[in-house]
Design a protein around this motif. Structure first.
Motif, short mmCIF file in Angstrom:
data_model
loop_
_atom_site.label_atom_id
_atom_site.label_comp_id
_atom_site.label_asym_id
_atom_site.label_seq_id
_atom_site.Cartn_x
_atom_site.Cartn_y
_atom_site.Cartn_z
N VAL A 113 -66.67 110.30 45.56
CA VAL A 113 -65.78 109.17 45.88
C VAL A 113 -64.59 109.66 46.71
N PHE A 114 -64.05 110.82 46.36
CA PHE A 114 -62.95 111.39 47.15
C PHE A 114 -63.42 111.70 48.57
N GLU A 115 -64.66 112.17 48.70
CA GLU A 115 -65.19 112.46 50.03
C GLU A 115 -65.32 111.18 50.85
N GLU A 116 -65.65 110.07 50.18
CA GLU A 116 -65.69 108.78 50.87
C GLU A 116 -64.31 108.43 51.42
N MET A 117 -63.28 108.70 50.62
CA MET A 117 -61.91 108.43 51.05
C MET A 117 -61.55 109.28 52.26
N LEU A 118 -61.92 110.55 52.22
CA LEU A 118 -61.61 111.44 53.35
C LEU A 118 -62.36 111.01 54.60
N ASP A 119 -63.60 110.54 54.44
CA ASP A 119 -64.36 110.02 55.58
C ASP A 119 -63.67 108.80 56.18
N LEU A 120 -63.13 107.97 55.30
CA LEU A 120 -62.41 106.78 55.74
C LEU A 120 -61.18 107.18 56.55
N ILE A 121 -60.43 108.15 56.04
CA ILE A 121 -59.24 108.65 56.74
C ILE A 121 -59.64 109.25 58.09
N LYS A 122 -60.72 110.02 58.08
CA LYS A 122 -61.22 110.66 59.30
C LYS A 122 -61.56 109.60 60.36
N THR A 123 -62.24 108.54 59.93
CA THR A 123 -62.62 107.46 60.85
C THR A 123 -61.39 106.80 61.45
N ASN A 124 -60.38 106.59 60.63
CA ASN A 124 -59.15 105.95 61.12
C ASN A 124 -58.39 106.85 62.10
N ILE A 125 -58.36 108.14 61.81
CA ILE A 125 -57.71 109.08 62.75
C ILE A 125 -58.41 109.05 64.09
N LYS A 126 -59.75 109.10 64.05
CA LYS A 126 -60.53 109.08 65.28
C LYS A 126 -60.30 107.78 66.06
N SER A 127 -60.22 106.66 65.36
CA SER A 127 -60.01 105.38 66.02
C SER A 127 -58.67 105.33 66.75
N ILE A 128 -57.64 105.86 66.10
CA ILE A 128 -56.30 105.85 66.69
C ILE A 128 -56.24 106.75 67.93
N LEU A 129 -56.92 107.89 67.87
CA LEU A 129 -56.83 108.87 68.95
C LEU A 129 -57.92 108.71 70.01
N SER A 130 -58.85 107.80 69.80
CA SER A 130 -60.00 107.69 70.70
C SER A 130 -59.61 107.34 72.14
N GLU A 131 -58.50 106.65 72.33
CA GLU A 131 -58.11 106.25 73.69
C GLU A 131 -57.41 107.36 74.47
N PHE A 132 -57.17 108.49 73.79
CA PHE A 132 -56.50 109.61 74.46
C PHE A 132 -57.52 110.72 74.72
N LYS A 133 -57.72 111.03 75.99
CA LYS A 133 -58.80 111.92 76.41
C LYS A 133 -58.75 113.30 75.77
N GLU A 134 -57.52 113.78 75.46
CA GLU A 134 -57.39 115.13 74.90
C GLU A 134 -57.89 115.21 73.45
N PHE A 135 -57.98 114.04 72.80
CA PHE A 135 -58.33 114.05 71.38
C PHE A 135 -59.61 113.31 71.04
N ASP A 136 -60.23 112.68 72.04
CA ASP A 136 -61.41 111.87 71.71
C ASP A 136 -62.61 112.70 71.28
N LYS A 137 -62.56 114.02 71.52
CA LYS A 137 -63.68 114.88 71.11
C LYS A 137 -63.27 115.93 70.08
N VAL A 138 -62.08 115.76 69.50
CA VAL A 138 -61.62 116.72 68.50
C VAL A 138 -62.50 116.63 67.26
N ASP A 139 -62.84 117.79 66.71
CA ASP A 139 -63.72 117.86 65.54
C ASP A 139 -62.90 117.74 64.26
N PHE A 140 -63.13 116.67 63.50
CA PHE A 140 -62.41 116.46 62.24
C PHE A 140 -63.35 116.60 61.05
N ILE A 141 -64.31 117.50 61.14
CA ILE A 141 -65.37 117.60 60.13
C ILE A 141 -64.84 117.63 58.71
#
Length: 356
Positions: free
Chosen positions: A71-99
């Motif tokens: 369940v905690f991993e689900e939460m971290l995946d959720l956070i990861k998805t939100n970080i990626k969404s916020i940064l997706s419009e910036f070319k320097e961060f759209d391919k950053v690995d947040f594994i």
């Protein structure tokens, strides 16, 4: 802050689910302290430790921990998805690995702010992006803090210890009560977890000394005495000095402080294992000191293990640096100073300090 509010709502829903899973954990732990069940009698009349009881409850506890961790991993995946969404419009961060979300938050934010300054977007938009990322990092660190408690209540170390007992140990009353006491120290961590899980924002508590750390340090002392790495047991000794008292009460995030100290101890165990693998059998020790130095309260964890010459390498985004990065992120959130250095021919020192 649309991303943040939505993320918090989803996390709070999952925290409610976890709260329901804590009751079975408590029930299993309570069994360890039921004297009628803990002991069994042989045909010859001798009373011995009921190893089967401990093994069975260990399996239940480990299974529950795995379910909660998912369940905690689900939460971290959720956070990861939100970080990626916020940064997706910036070319320097759209391919950053947040594994695994294991990195130095402060360093990441510094790079982000520099790159945003090169983006042709309104200043307020830049500030909003940084605020949202900071808020998500704060959530991330709290989830890692919750996961820390799972590691402290995992009964694997003590279950392995019990399984190595011969007939003499199983009927030795002093050994039996030491075993029960060790599970009692873990149960205290479970009680802390049950209290902490009610607060997505960590509590700040008033303290007069660090005596509350003693049960945690005693638990680490016993865990390190049975430390396992790659299915090999390493006997590591811990000594601690915790006599410091304050002239006036101080406010602390106790949960994060305990998490940081535990990270230092776990990292020290790995330093010691590396040293033994490199140089052969050695006496392994960890020394923990809490003292006041030049107007600051300093907590140091020193070991005689492998000396890491390139300290900066410990802060690179690598799962092997998990304990150091977790400690640094929590220390930064507490406005504390984290320092790491090696002492030639003596080992490593990890410290955190606060203004007294």
């Amino acid at each position: 802050m649309e991303y943040i509010n939505s993320c918090k709502e989803e996390i709070n829903l999952r925290l409610e689910k976890i709260k329901q899973e804590i009751t079975p954990l408590i029930d299993s732990y309570v069994t360890f302290f039921n004297i009628e069940k803990v002991f069994s009698s042989e045909n010859g009349g001798k009373t011995r430790l009921n190893r089967q009881l401990f093994n069975e409850n260990h399996e239940i506890i480990v299974q529950k921990i795995l379910e909660i961790n998912d369940v905690f991993e689900e939460m971290l995946d959720l956070i990861k998805t939100n970080i990626k969404s916020i940064l997706s419009e910036f070319k320097e961060f759209d391919k950053v690995d947040f594994i695994n979300l294991i990195f130095d938050d402060k360093n990441f934010l510094e790079i982000l702010e520099l790159d945003l300054n090169n983006e042709v977007i309104p200043r307020e938009k830049k500030r909003e992006v940084v605020r949202e990322i900071i808020a998500l990092f704060t959530l991330k660190n709290r989830i890692f803090n919750f996961k820390y408690y799972l590691s402290m209540i995992d009964t694997t170390i003590f279950d392995k210890h019990i399984n190595k007992f011969g007939v003499e140990e199983l009927i030795n009353s002093s050994i039996i009560f030491e075993v029960i006491d060790s599970y009692g120290l873990q149960y205290k961590e479970l009680e802390k977890f049950q209290l902490e899980i009610d607060y997505l924002t960590p509590k700040i508590e008033k303290i007069q000394s660090f005596q509350f750390l003693n049960s945690l340090l005693e638990l680490h002392k016993r865990r390190c005495d049975n430390f396992f790495y790659a299915n090999t047991r390493y006997k590591i000794s811990i000594e601690y000095n915790n006599d410091l008292e304050f002239r006036k009460p101080m406010l602390f995030n106790i949960s994060y402080l305990e998490n940081i100290i535990s990270c230092f101890i776990e990292q020290s165990c790995m330093d010691l294992v590396k040293q033994e693998l490199k140089k052969g059998k050695i006496q392994k020790f960890i020394d923990i000191n809490i003292q006041k130095i030049k107007g600051r309260i300093v907590i140091t964890v020193k070991n005689n293990g492998f000396e890491i010459k390139n300290i900066f390498s410990l802060f690179s985004s690598d799962v092997d640096n998990k304990f150091v990065l977790e400690a640094k992120n929590l220390a930064d959130s507490m406005n504390a100073l984290l320092e790491i250095y090696s002492v030639e021919n003596e080992g490593m020192v990890y410290s955190i300090s606060f203004k007294a």
